[in-house]
Write a protein that holds these residues in place. Structure first.
Motif, PDB file in Angstrom:
ATOM      1  N   GLU A  68       0.837  -1.198   0.000  1.00 46.86           N
ATOM      2  CA  GLU A  68       0.000   0.000   0.000  1.00 46.86           C
ATOM      3  C   GLU A  68       0.876   1.254   0.000  1.00 46.86           C
ATOM      4  O   GLU A  68       0.637   2.196  -0.776  1.00 46.86           O
ATOM      5  CB  GLU A  68      -0.908   0.006   1.232  1.00 46.86           C
ATOM      6  CG  GLU A  68      -1.787   1.253   1.323  1.00 46.86           C
ATOM      7  CD  GLU A  68      -2.636   1.281   2.580  1.00 46.86           C
ATOM      8  OE1 GLU A  68      -3.680   1.954   2.563  1.00 46.86           O
ATOM      9  OE2 GLU A  68      -2.261   0.643   3.576  1.00 46.86           O
ATOM     10  N   LYS A  69       1.895   1.264   0.851  1.00 47.31           N
ATOM     11  CA  LYS A  69       2.791   2.417   0.930  1.00 47.31           C
ATOM     12  C   LYS A  69       3.465   2.676  -0.415  1.00 47.31           C
ATOM     13  O   LYS A  69       3.595   3.826  -0.850  1.00 47.31           O
ATOM     14  CB  LYS A  69       3.839   2.160   2.005  1.00 47.31           C
ATOM     15  CG  LYS A  69       4.809   3.315   2.213  1.00 47.31           C
ATOM     16  CD  LYS A  69       5.827   2.968   3.300  1.00 47.31           C
ATOM     17  CE  LYS A  69       6.841   4.101   3.461  1.00 47.31           C
ATOM     18  NZ  LYS A  69       7.871   3.761   4.474  1.00 47.31           N
ATOM     19  N   LEU A  72       0.872   4.291  -2.766  1.00 42.37           N
ATOM     20  CA  LEU A  72       0.534   5.659  -2.353  1.00 42.37           C
ATOM     21  C   LEU A  72       1.689   6.610  -2.647  1.00 42.37           C
ATOM     22  O   LEU A  72       1.472   7.758  -3.092  1.00 42.37           O
ATOM     23  CB  LEU A  72       0.200   5.683  -0.859  1.00 42.37           C
ATOM     24  CG  LEU A  72      -1.086   4.946  -0.448  1.00 42.37           C
ATOM     25  CD1 LEU A  72      -1.256   4.969   1.069  1.00 42.37           C
ATOM     26  CD2 LEU A  72      -2.323   5.556  -1.133  1.00 42.37           C
ATOM     27  N   GLU A  73       2.917   6.146  -2.441  1.00 38.26           N
ATOM     28  CA  GLU A  73       4.078   6.990  -2.747  1.00 38.26           C
ATOM     29  C   GLU A  73       4.178   7.247  -4.250  1.00 38.26           C
ATOM     30  O   GLU A  73       4.576   8.335  -4.681  1.00 38.26           O
ATOM     31  CB  GLU A  73       5.358   6.331  -2.231  1.00 38.26           C
ATOM     32  CG  GLU A  73       5.495   6.402  -0.718  1.00 38.26           C
ATOM     33  CD  GLU A  73       6.751   5.697  -0.208  1.00 38.26           C
ATOM     34  OE1 GLU A  73       7.418   5.022  -1.024  1.00 38.26           O
ATOM     35  OE2 GLU A  73       7.047   5.818   0.993  1.00 38.26           O
ATOM     36  N   VAL A  75       1.648   7.544  -6.264  1.00 36.27           N
ATOM     37  CA  VAL A  75       0.655   8.594  -6.536  1.00 36.27           C
ATOM     38  C   VAL A  75       1.232   9.962  -6.171  1.00 36.27           C
ATOM     39  O   VAL A  75       1.115  10.939  -6.937  1.00 36.27           O
ATOM     40  CB  VAL A  75      -0.642   8.327  -5.749  1.00 36.27           C
ATOM     41  CG1 VAL A  75      -1.599   9.519  -5.880  1.00 36.27           C
ATOM     42  CG2 VAL A  75      -1.305   7.056  -6.250  1.00 36.27           C
ATOM     43  N   ARG A  76       1.856  10.041  -5.015  1.00 42.07           N
ATOM     44  CA  ARG A  76       2.382  11.333  -4.543  1.00 42.07           C
ATOM     45  C   ARG A  76       3.505  11.843  -5.455  1.00 42.07           C
ATOM     46  O   ARG A  76       3.669  13.059  -5.605  1.00 42.07           O
ATOM     47  CB  ARG A  76       2.881  11.192  -3.108  1.00 42.07           C
ATOM     48  CG  ARG A  76       1.745  10.905  -2.108  1.00 42.07           C
ATOM     49  CD  ARG A  76       2.235  10.925  -0.666  1.00 42.07           C
ATOM     50  NE  ARG A  76       1.140  10.631   0.247  1.00 42.07           N
ATOM     51  CZ  ARG A  76       0.971   9.474   0.865  1.00 42.07           C
ATOM     52  NH1 ARG A  76       1.833   8.478   0.641  1.00 42.07           N
ATOM     53  NH2 ARG A  76      -0.059   9.287   1.667  1.00 42.07           N
ATOM     54  N   GLN A  84      -4.396  14.802  -5.879  1.00 44.92           N
ATOM     55  CA  GLN A  84      -4.008  13.564  -5.222  1.00 44.92           C
ATOM     56  C   GLN A  84      -5.094  12.938  -4.358  1.00 44.92           C
ATOM     57  O   GLN A  84      -5.220  11.719  -4.302  1.00 44.92           O
ATOM     58  CB  GLN A  84      -2.763  13.803  -4.343  1.00 44.92           C
ATOM     59  CG  GLN A  84      -1.473  13.894  -5.111  1.00 44.92           C
ATOM     60  CD  GLN A  84      -0.279  14.100  -4.196  1.00 44.92           C
ATOM     61  OE1 GLN A  84      -0.404  13.962  -2.971  1.00 44.92           O
ATOM     62  NE2 GLN A  84       0.855  14.428  -4.781  1.00 44.92           N
ATOM     63  N   SER A  85      -5.892  13.757  -3.669  1.00 45.30           N
ATOM     64  CA  SER A  85      -6.761  13.229  -2.625  1.00 45.30           C
ATOM     65  C   SER A  85      -7.719  12.160  -3.139  1.00 45.30           C
ATOM     66  O   SER A  85      -7.852  11.077  -2.556  1.00 45.30           O
ATOM     67  CB  SER A  85      -7.540  14.365  -1.956  1.00 45.30           C
ATOM     68  OG  SER A  85      -8.322  15.060  -2.927  1.00 45.30           O
ATOM     69  N   LEU A  88      -5.721   9.015  -4.163  1.00 42.84           N
ATOM     70  CA  LEU A  88      -5.263   8.282  -2.978  1.00 42.84           C
ATOM     71  C   LEU A  88      -6.405   7.514  -2.330  1.00 42.84           C
ATOM     72  O   LEU A  88      -6.237   6.371  -1.890  1.00 42.84           O
ATOM     73  CB  LEU A  88      -4.644   9.253  -1.970  1.00 42.84           C
ATOM     74  CG  LEU A  88      -3.296   9.886  -2.366  1.00 42.84           C
ATOM     75  CD1 LEU A  88      -2.912  10.988  -1.386  1.00 42.84           C
ATOM     76  CD2 LEU A  88      -2.198   8.833  -2.427  1.00 42.84           C
ATOM     77  N   VAL A  91      -7.089   4.385  -4.346  1.00 42.02           N
ATOM     78  CA  VAL A  91      -6.066   3.370  -4.092  1.00 42.02           C
ATOM     79  C   VAL A  91      -6.327   2.702  -2.750  1.00 42.02           C
ATOM     80  O   VAL A  91      -6.274   1.466  -2.628  1.00 42.02           O
ATOM     81  CB  VAL A  91      -4.656   3.991  -4.134  1.00 42.02           C
ATOM     82  CG1 VAL A  91      -3.600   2.989  -3.627  1.00 42.02           C
ATOM     83  CG2 VAL A  91      -4.308   4.423  -5.555  1.00 42.02           C
ATOM     84  N   LYS A  92      -6.604   3.509  -1.728  1.00 42.60           N
ATOM     85  CA  LYS A  92      -6.889   2.943  -0.405  1.00 42.60           C
ATOM     86  C   LYS A  92      -8.131   2.046  -0.443  1.00 42.60           C
ATOM     87  O   LYS A  92      -8.189   1.006   0.220  1.00 42.60           O
ATOM     88  CB  LYS A  92      -7.085   4.073   0.618  1.00 42.60           C
ATOM     89  CG  LYS A  92      -5.789   4.741   1.081  1.00 42.60           C
ATOM     90  CD  LYS A  92      -6.077   5.850   2.071  1.00 42.60           C
ATOM     91  CE  LYS A  92      -4.804   6.410   2.652  1.00 42.60           C
ATOM     92  NZ  LYS A  92      -4.118   5.440   3.546  1.00 42.60           N
ATOM     93  N   ILE A 130      -3.281   4.049 -11.506  1.00 45.48           N
ATOM     94  CA  ILE A 130      -2.350   5.126 -11.148  1.00 45.48           C
ATOM     95  C   ILE A 130      -1.704   5.725 -12.404  1.00 45.48           C
ATOM     96  O   ILE A 130      -1.583   6.950 -12.540  1.00 45.48           O
ATOM     97  CB  ILE A 130      -1.281   4.604 -10.172  1.00 45.48           C
ATOM     98  CG1 ILE A 130      -1.933   4.257  -8.829  1.00 45.48           C
ATOM     99  CG2 ILE A 130      -0.169   5.635  -9.971  1.00 45.48           C
ATOM    100  CD1 ILE A 130      -1.009   3.506  -7.873  1.00 45.48           C
TER     101      ILE A 130
END
Length: 815
Positions: A68-69, A72-73, A75-76, A84-85, A88, A91-92, A130
Motif C-alpha cells: 500500500e505504501k 501511495l508513494e 501517486v504522490r 491527489q486526494s 489516494l 487506491v486505499k 495510477i
C-alpha cells in the motif's frame, strides 16, 4: 491502431513510469492503447501475502502495508498535489478490498484458485489506474480501462481460456464509444459467471495481443527490459545478441523452450491477424529491437538457442512394445488423465522404447500412473520397470532456415561432443524448425555457450584457459597471450580467456577472464589458498566450454590430476614431463582417456621446448613411416655448458655462468644428472611406439660422486671446483682429435643410452652453440639422410611459445 504493452520492470518505480509516459507521448496523436503489468514484483508479493494468510501468519499484513505504501508513494510522486486526494482514496479503497479478501483467507484457511486469481488481479488494477491518472495529470486524454469489462473467458482459474467471439465484440463496441487513450489492465479478465480470472503468468502480453487482434491493430509493441529476442539467454551466454526479425513460429518455439521475453499465447491473436509484434527495451527506447511477423526473411539458418531446466526423462521400454498397437495411446492417455504436460517425445524405429520429458515436479506422479497402467505387462516382464532421470535440461536450436539445410544437426552435436556434453535424448519435428536435445542440467550453460559459438560465432572461438604455474614459463605465457590477443582475435578468430592462475600457494579465478597485465600481481594480493584439489573442483564447477588446463610446473602433484581433468573433457597443454615419463601404464591410460573423451592432450614442449619434435614425428608415423634411430642433444642447459666450455675456462665457472643466466634448474645437479634428458628421450621413444620405462635407460650422471648426496647448492658448487681438472681432461682429449664434447641421447635397436661423448667436425652436433637442441630422426623414408630438427631448446620464452602454440592448436581443433 497500435497497441503497446509495458512489463513490470518497465513500471517498477515512479521514475520508470515517467520514462514510459515519455515513450508513449509522441504516439498520443495517433490511435494507440497501452496495456500495463503490475509494478515490478507486486504479483509475487500478492501470492506471498495470500500464502501467509492461508498459513495463518499475520505477516501478510506487514507485506500488505508495504505494498500500500509503495502505491501511495507512486501517486504522490506522479500526481500533482491538487489532484491527489481522490486518487489516494481510490487506491486505499482497492487496498481495503484486498485486505478483506486476505482476511477471509486467514479466517477460513482456504485459498481456492478463484480466490487467488482475484487476489492477483489487484496488481494490474492498481498500476493501470495510477498510470492512467498520471497521463491525465500531464494533460493527455487518457482513460483507465479494467480489462475485466471486455475480456470474457471460461472458469479455468489461473489460466483461463478466452472466448474470442464475445471478447472481440465487446472490445470493438467499447472502443467505438471511448475515443480517449485507453490505459488497460493486463493479465485479468472475467468469466461467463462474472468472476475475476487471469490469463496465466506473463498474461499481460496476451492481453495486449487480444486487444491488437480485436482492433485489427497495425502493430503490437511489447516493451520489456531487454533489447528484443536474443540469440540466447544473455544471463548465460554473454555474447548473445539481438535477432532483428523472426517468424511467429520461430518465436513460439523459442518461448516454449525457456525464452521468457514473450508469452507463447501472445502469438496466437497476432498470427491470425498477421500483426507484427515488436519487442523493444524500455531502458533503451531508441534501439529498434526485434520484429516478429509472418515470414523469416534474413536467411539465417538458426535464429536462437534456448533451454529449459528442471526436466525429467522417463522411458517406457521392453520387448512387449514391439508391434503392439495402442501402447502409445495408453501411455499418453494416462499422462493426460494426470494432467502431466509432455515437453518432448522421442521413439526409436525399433519400437522398443518411448521416452518423454516432463517437468521434475510431475515426474513421480507420471511414473506411478504409468506403472499402474502397465502393471500387468511389467509383472509379466514384457515391459521393464520405468527408469526416471531427473535434473536434466532441454537445449533447442530454432530456425526456419534449418529446413532442407543439411549439416545443422551435425554442427549441433559436434559442438556438444567436443565440450563433453552427453546427449541423453534427441527430438526433431518434421517441420525441421527445431532440434532439441536432453542433457544433464549441470551442463546447460556450457552447452548454450558451445552451441552459440557454433551457430552464431562460427568464425570465432573463446578458449578458457586455467593456468597452474606462474614461474618463468607461466609469466612469459601470460605476457605472450596479452601481446598477441588483438592479433589472434583479428587473424585467427580466437580469444584466449585466462580464467584462472595459480602457484603453489595461491589461486585466483574470474569466469569473465583475468586482466592479463595484472593477473599474476593480483594472484599474490587477492588469491585464495591453493590446493590442486580445490583448483580442480573450482574448474569443474565453472564448467566452461573450450576449457584448457595449462600446467607450467614440474610438479607430480599436478600431473596426478591429469586423468581426472581429461575425463572431464578438459584439454591439457603442458611442458611438465612428469606425466609422460611416469610408468608406461600411466602413459597409456592418459592417452586412452584423452582419446575416449575427445579431449586434447598436447605436450610438444616436453622434449624440445618450442621445437616441433613430437608433432613432426607423429606426422611421420601417421603417414606410415617408421622410426629406426634417434640421436639427440636434448638439454639446452648442457649444450650451453659444453658449447661454452673452451680452453682456458674452468668447468665449474661455466656451470655458474649458466646458472646465473637462468639456463639451469635452481639446483644445477638436476641438469647434470641427466634425468631431464632421460625423461625427454623416454617420451620420444614411447611416441615412436616402444614400450619403455625410465629404468630401462642407461644414463651417465655428470655429477661427480663427491658432489652427490644431501648437500646444499653452494656446497655442491664448491666441491665441483675440485673436479675441474677431470672435465678439462675430457675436453682436451676431444680437442686433440678436433672434436667437441656433447651430452647425447641415442635410441637404436630399441635401446637408449645417454652419455657424454665427442663428435667430429662433419657431425651435425659439432656446430651446435648456445642453448640449442638438435634431433636427428632416421626413419625408413629418411634413411640415408636423417631429418634434422634444430633450434633453441631451453629458456622460458621459447618454452612458453611452444605452450602457446599448443593452446592455439586446440583452438583450431575446437572450430
Amino acid at each position: 491502431m497500435k497497441i503497446l504493452k509495458f512489463g513490470g520492470s518497465s513500471v517498477a518505480t515512479p521514475a520508470r513510469i515517467q520514462s514510459v509516459i515519455d515513450i508513449v507521448k509522441p504516439l498520443l496523436a495517433t490511435d494507440v492503447a497501452v496495456v500495463f503489468s503490475a509494478f515490478g514484483g507486486v504479483t509475487d508479493s500478492l501470492i506471498t501475502m495470500s500464502t501467509l494468510a492461508l498459513q495463518g501468519n499475520l505477516e501478510y499484513k506487514t507485506k500488505l502495508n508495504e505494498m500500500e505504501k509503495r502505491h501511495l508513494e507512486a501517486v504522490r510522486e506522479l500526481i500533482n498535489i491538487q489532484r491527489q486526494s481522490g486518487i489516494l482514496a481510490q487506491v486505499k479503497f482497492m487496498v481495503n478490498e484486498l485486505e478483506d479478501v486476505l482476511h477471509g483467507v486467514y479466517l477460513v484457511k482456504e485459498r481456492t484458485p478463484r480466490t487467488l486469481d482475484y487476489v492477483m488481479s489487484f496488481g494490474e488494477r492498481l498500476s493501470a489506474y495510477i498510470i492512467a491518472e498520471a497521463f491525465k495529470d500531464r494533460g493527455h486524454a487518457a482513460e483507465f480501462l479494467d480489462a475485466r469489462k471486455v475480456i470474457r473467458t471460461d472458469s479455468h482459474f489461473g489460466y483461463a481460456k478466452v472466448d474470442f467471439e464475445v471478447t472481440n465484440k465487446l472490445i470493438g463496441e467499447y472502443f467505438k464509444h471511448h475515443p480517449e487513450v485507453q490505459i488497460i489492465t493486463g493479465f485479468v479478465a472475467t468469466s461467463e459467471g462474472g468472476e475475476t480470472t487471469t490469463l496465466g503468468r506473463s498474461g499481460s502480453d496476451y492481453t495486449a495481443a487480444i486487444f491488437a487482434g480485436a482492433l485489427r491493430a497495425t502493430d503490437l509493441e511489447i516493451w520489456t527490459d531487454v533489447d528484443g529476442m536474443m540469440t540466447a539467454d544473455p544471463r548465460k551466454v554473454k555474447k548473445a545478441f539481438t535477432v532483428p526479425q523472426m517468424s511467429y513460429e520461430e518465436a513460439m518455439e523459442l518461448s516454449h523452450f525457456g525464452a521468457k521475453v514473450i508469452f507463447p499465447a501472445t502469438m496466437q491473436p497476432a498470427m491470425v491477424n498477421k500483426i507484427p509484434i515488436w519487442i523493444k527495451n524500455t531502458f533503451n527506447p531508441t534501439f529498434e529491437g526485434t520484429v516478429i511477423h509472418a515470414e523469416s526473411k534474413n536467411g539465417k539458418m538458426i535464429k536462437g538457442i534456448s533451454s529449459m531446466n528442471g526436466v525429467s526423462l522417463l522411458s517406457l521400454q521392453g520387448s512387449g512394445l514391439l508391434g503392439v498397437v495402442g501402447a502409445s495411446m495408453r501411455l499418453f492417455a494416462t499422462l493426460a488423465r494426470e494432467n502431466v504436460n509432455v515437453i518432448l517425445i522421442s521413439q526409436a524405429s525399433s519400437e522398443h522404447s518411448i521416452c518423454f520429458a516432463v517437468e521434475n515436479a510431475s515426474a513421480a506422479r507420471a511414473k506411478a500412473a504409468i506403472e499402474k497402467e502397465f502393471q500387468y505387462e511389467i509383472r509379466n516382464e514384457e515391459i521393464d520397470e520405468m527408469p526416471c532421470d531427473n535434473d536434466l535440461s532441454i537445449v533447442a536450436v530454432v530456425g526456419d532456415g534449418m529446413k532442407h539445410s543439411p549439416g545443422t544437426s551435425g554442427r549441433m552435436f559436434s559442438a556438444l561432443g567436443k565440450n563433453g556434453v552427453n546427449v541423453v535424448a534427441i527430438a526433431q519435428g518434421s517441420s525441421e524448425r527445431n532440434i532439441s536435445a536432453v542433457i544433464p542440467q549441470v551442463d546447460a550453460a556450457k552447452a548454450l555457450n558451445a552451441l552459440h559459438e557454433a551457430f552464431f560465432l562460427s568464425d570465432r572461438k573463446v578458449l578458457n584457459v586455467f593456468l597452474v604455474g606462474t614461474g618463468l614459463i607461466g609469466k612469459a605465457l601470460v605476457a605472450m597471450v596479452n601481446e598477441q590477443f588483438a592479433k589472434l582475435a583479428k587473424e585467427n578468430r580466437l580469444e584466449v580467456n585466462v580464467v584462472a592462475v595459480a602457484n603453489s600457494r595461491k589461486m585466483l579465478f574470474n569466469e569473465d577472464g583475468l586482466p592479463l597485465t595484472t593477473a599474476i600481481d593480483s594472484l599474490v594480493k587477492e588469491g585464495e589458498d591453493m590446493s590442486m584439489q580445490a583448483f580442480y573442483d573450482k574448474m569443474l564447477s565453472l564448467n566452461l566450454p573450450n576449457s584448457i588446463f595449462v600446467d607450467c610446473t614440474s610438479s607430480p602433484d599436478v600431473t596426478a590430476f591429469y586423468e581426472a581433468i581429461l575425463s572431464a573433457n578438459i584439454s591439457i597443454v603442458t611442458p611438465n614431463k612428469k606425466a609422460n615419463s611416469s610408468s608406461m601404464e600411466d602413459y597409456r591410460r592418459l592417452k586412452a582417456t584423452a582419446f575416449q573423451r575427445g579431449a586434447k592432450f598436447l605436450y610438444e614442449t616436453n622434449v624440445g621446448a618450442g621445437l616441433p619434435v613430437i608433432n613432426t614425428m607423429n606426422d611421420l608415423l601417421l603417414s606410415g613411416d617408421k622410426v629406426l634411430r634417434i640421436e639427440a642433444v636434448l638439454s639446452g642447459t648442457l649444450n650451453y655448458i659444453f658449447s661454452s666450455f673452451e680452453a682456458g675456462r674452468k668447468f665449474s665457472d661455466v656451470v655458474k655462468e649458466a646458472k646465473a643466466k637462468g639456463y639451469t634448474e635452481p639446483d644445477p645437479r638436476d641438469d647434470l644428472n641427466g634425468m631431464d634428458v632421460a625423461r625427454k628421450i623416454l617420451i620420444l621413444s614411447r611416441e615412436a611406439g616402444l614400450d619403455m620405462e625410465l629404468s630401462d635407460i642407461v644414463v651417465e650422471n655428470l655429477v661427480p660422486a663427491t658432489c652427490q648426496g644431501d648437500i646444499s647448492i653452494d656446497e655442491f658448487m664448491t666441491r665441483l671446483e675440485k673436479h675441474d681438472a677431470d672435465f678439462e681432461a675430457l675436453r682436451k682429449q676431444a680437442a686433440d682429435k678436433n672434436e667437441k664434447l656433447r651430452y647425447m641421447a641415442v635410441l637404436d635397436g630399441g635401446v637408449v643410452k645417454i652419455q657424454l661423448g665427442s663428435v667430429e667436425g662433419k657431425h651435425p652436433f659439432y656446430s651446435l652453440s648456445g642453448s640449442d637442441n638438435i634431433i636427428l630422426l632416421t626413419t625408413e623414408r629418411y634413411h640415408d639422410r636423417p631429418m634434422v630438427i634444430r633450434g633453441p631448446g631451453a629458456g622460458a620464452e621459447v618454452t612458453a611459445a611452444g605452450v602457446f602454440a599448443d593452446v592455439i592448436r586446440i583452438g583450431h581443433y575446437a572450430k
